[in-house]
Write a protein that holds these residues in place. Structure first.
Motif, PDB file in Angstrom:
ATOM      1  N   ARG A 281       0.994  -1.157  -0.018  1.00 21.64           N
ATOM      2  CA  ARG A 281       0.114  -0.047   0.003  1.00 21.64           C
ATOM      3  C   ARG A 281       0.901   1.383  -0.140  1.00 21.64           C
ATOM      4  O   ARG A 281       0.602   2.283  -0.727  1.00 21.64           O
ATOM      5  CB  ARG A 281      -1.032   0.003   1.281  1.00 21.64           C
ATOM      6  CG  ARG A 281      -1.734   1.236   1.273  1.00 21.64           C
ATOM      7  CD  ARG A 281      -2.688   1.198   2.476  1.00 21.64           C
ATOM      8  NE  ARG A 281      -3.588   2.274   2.361  1.00 21.64           N
ATOM      9  CZ  ARG A 281      -4.480   2.573   3.522  1.00 21.64           C
ATOM     10  NH1 ARG A 281      -5.022   1.614   4.382  1.00 21.64           N
ATOM     11  NH2 ARG A 281      -5.177   3.691   3.531  1.00 21.64           N
ATOM     12  N   GLY A 284       2.381   2.035  -3.418  1.00 25.70           N
ATOM     13  CA  GLY A 284       1.157   2.517  -4.273  1.00 25.70           C
ATOM     14  C   GLY A 284       0.824   3.799  -3.872  1.00 25.70           C
ATOM     15  O   GLY A 284       0.762   4.758  -4.895  1.00 25.70           O
ATOM     16  N   ILE A 287       3.656   5.750  -5.359  1.00 27.37           N
ATOM     17  CA  ILE A 287       3.703   6.184  -6.746  1.00 27.37           C
ATOM     18  C   ILE A 287       2.556   7.264  -7.049  1.00 27.37           C
ATOM     19  O   ILE A 287       2.799   8.256  -7.927  1.00 27.37           O
ATOM     20  CB  ILE A 287       2.981   4.744  -7.551  1.00 27.37           C
ATOM     21  CG1 ILE A 287       4.063   3.743  -7.297  1.00 27.37           C
ATOM     22  CG2 ILE A 287       2.468   5.069  -8.634  1.00 27.37           C
ATOM     23  CD1 ILE A 287       3.948   2.388  -7.772  1.00 27.37           C
ATOM     24  N   SER A 421       8.529   4.529  -6.890  1.00 27.53           N
ATOM     25  CA  SER A 421       7.854   5.633  -7.005  1.00 27.53           C
ATOM     26  C   SER A 421       8.162   6.850  -7.928  1.00 27.53           C
ATOM     27  O   SER A 421       7.325   7.158  -8.582  1.00 27.53           O
ATOM     28  CB  SER A 421       7.586   6.279  -5.515  1.00 27.53           C
ATOM     29  OG  SER A 421       7.216   5.505  -4.577  1.00 27.53           O
ATOM     30  N   GLN A 466      -5.559   9.219   1.304  1.00 26.93           N
ATOM     31  CA  GLN A 466      -4.594   8.301   1.246  1.00 26.93           C
ATOM     32  C   GLN A 466      -3.036   8.291   1.854  1.00 26.93           C
ATOM     33  O   GLN A 466      -2.605   7.498   2.302  1.00 26.93           O
ATOM     34  CB  GLN A 466      -4.372   7.625  -0.388  1.00 26.93           C
ATOM     35  CG  GLN A 466      -5.565   7.400  -0.835  1.00 26.93           C
ATOM     36  CD  GLN A 466      -6.093   6.040  -0.319  1.00 26.93           C
ATOM     37  OE1 GLN A 466      -5.488   5.120   0.337  1.00 26.93           O
ATOM     38  NE2 GLN A 466      -7.549   5.898  -0.083  1.00 26.93           N
TER      39      GLN A 466
END
Length: 491
Positions: A281, A284, A287, A421, A466
């Motif tokens: 996670r 992600g 990124i 990333s 997030q």
């Protein structure tokens, strides 16, 4: 996460003190930031050099796009590779190797052969030029990954933001230096000398040499040394950049977290990411943060600012000179960002920055739509608004993004995490670099900046839902919180 929660982690360490170790840390950060300076100069020099280069080598628009974007796409690959190399080979050795790549790539670009007559296309010259730009791109991508990690691992957690953020200040300083040198050389020699663009590119050989010889005398990251089982060497390094009490306490904390991870007998690197949903996670989210930064369009302005200003109504020479304003406000914004990095939470900084940049995008689009082409006011208003966008970006987003990426990943996969990333960030940058001239030509300034504004709104939602907070924790506390998922629960 509240400030109180954030600052509770790591406060058991002895307080920071000033002394010879403070100057040593300052020197280390200065030398390492030459990687950022090269990053900035090599990405900014094309903004002004592309015209004379295309004219001498007989390049069409597509070929110019290939030359400029080849650096960016290579940077994506360089970021991915260098991150993993730095995890296995060491931060210091990797930076030294990148300095060599910067120097060799510069030689390829500067000495790429022209055609038999000025303005005629030379396939060999084009190939050498692109090869040099690819080498520079690999070095730029590598520097964008390894230099922030090196600085973050050398810095105390209390001032990690301002120390790591110096690399971004060096990047924008390099871009400003490129803009200024381009303007000076274009004004003095542009009309009377062929190959002026070669001089523009050649200047970056000097900081490459400084980076190479400077890093030969710099220490390895103490955290990387502990992770490789070299505790005594790590303590020796920490004693040069901390007080003795603080150095011993930090070394013990790093060792404790490293031993705890080893006792769990869990996989490391890419295997750890694929077997831990929280690590997957955070990669992600990393990124998303790197991509978000590029989708603001900041590098499209830094690469093609003169083209945007010409589209707004300026002459070519006016655009080259006005382009310096982008570099100036970027540096000023970077200075303010460093002052705030250890005062404002990363998430707060992201939200402020995205709100301001998205507002600037909308204002640029409306100004372009409402002010008629040919109006004397049009280029001035658009210049002011784009300058405001660059200032907002550099004050609240650019520095914070690189600091966050350098600190959020656990030690055993830090190079890999930031490498993945930044790979996606540079890939996004490459696509924008390749197609931005066509985008402006197709939908104009109005359509281009409306698109950027829409993306900015999506990015605001992404950060709000997030992105976890990282300020106020030691890297070791962050590692435990990220690996267990506690960092999301605390938010």
């Amino acid at each position: 996460m509240s400030n109180a929660q954030g600052h509770s982690a790591g406060t058991h360490l002895p307080s920071l003190t000033r002394g010879p170790h403070t100057k040593r840390l300052g020197l280390i950060s200065l030398i390492a930031c030459f990687g950022g300076l090269l990053f900035g100069y090599d990405t900014g020099v094309a903004n002004g050099a592309e015209g004379p280069m295309a004219m001498e080598l007989g390049l069409n628009l597509l070929q110019v796009g290939v030359v400029i974007s080849s650096l960016v796409f290579a940077a994506a690959v360089g970021a991915l590779i260098a991150g993993q190399v730095a995890d296995s080979w060491g931060r210091r050795k990797t930076i030294i190797a990148l300095a060599v790549l910067f120097f060799v790539g510069t030689l390829f670009v500067v000495f790429s052969p022209a055609g038999p007559e000025p303005g005629t296309f030379s396939p060999a010259g084009f190939s050498v030029l692109v090869a040099g730009r690819i080498m520079l791109g690999l070095a730029v991508g590598g520097a964008s990954t390894v230099a922030p990690v090196y600085l973050a691992e050398m810095a105390p957690y209390e001032i990690r933001g301002s120390i790591t953020g110096r690399n971004e200040l060096a990047i924008v300083s390099g871009q400003l230096a490129a803009f200024v040198m381009n303007a000076i050389l274009d004004t003095w020699l542009g009309e009377s000398m062929d190959g002026v663009w070669r001089i523009m590119f050649s200047i970056c050989a000097l900081p490459a040499l400084v980076l190479f010889f400077g890093m030969l005398r710099m220490p390895e990251s103490p955290r990387w040394l502990v992770e490789k089982g070299k505790y005594d060497k790590a303590l020796e390094v920490l004693n040069t950049v901390r007080s003795p009490e603080r150095a011993l306490a930090e070394a013990r904390e790093i060792q404790a977290v490293t031993d705890k991870e080893r006792q769990k007998n869990k996989p490391l690197g890419i295997k750890a990411v694929l077997t831990n949903k929280w690590l997957l996670r955070i990669v992600g989210v990393g990124i998303g943060v790197a991509t978000m930064q590029q989708l603001t369009g900041i590098n499209s302005i830094m690469y093609y600012g003169t083209r945007v200003l010409e589209e707004a109504g300026m002459t070519a020479q006016q655009a080259v000179l006005a382009n310096i304003a982008f570099g100036v406000v970027a540096v000023v914004g970077g200075v303010f960002a460093l002052r705030n990095m250890d005062r404002l939470d990363r998430r707060t900084t992201f939200m402020i920055g995205l709100t301001l940049t998205t507002t600037c995008h909308l204002l640029v689009a409306f100004a372009s739509m409402l002010l008629p082409v040919g109006s004397a006011l049009r280029p001035i208003v658009i210049l002011i608004l784009v300058v405001a966008f660059v200032a907002s970006m550099q004050t609240f987003l650019s520095v914070a993004v690189w600091v966050w990426l350098a600190e959020i990943f656990p030690l055993h996969m830090r190079g890999l995490g930031i490498g993945i990333s930044v790979f996606f960030g540079w890939g996004t940058n490459g696509v924008l670099t390749l197609f931005f001239p066509s985008l402006v030509s197709g939908v104009g300034i109005t359509g281009s900046f409306f698109i950027f504004a829409g993306v900015g709104a999506v990015a605001l939602y992404f950060v709000a839902t997030q992105v976890p907070e990282a300020r106020g924790r030691t890297l070791e506390a962050l590692e435990e919180a990220v690996s267990s998922g506690a960092i999301y629960r605390s938010r």
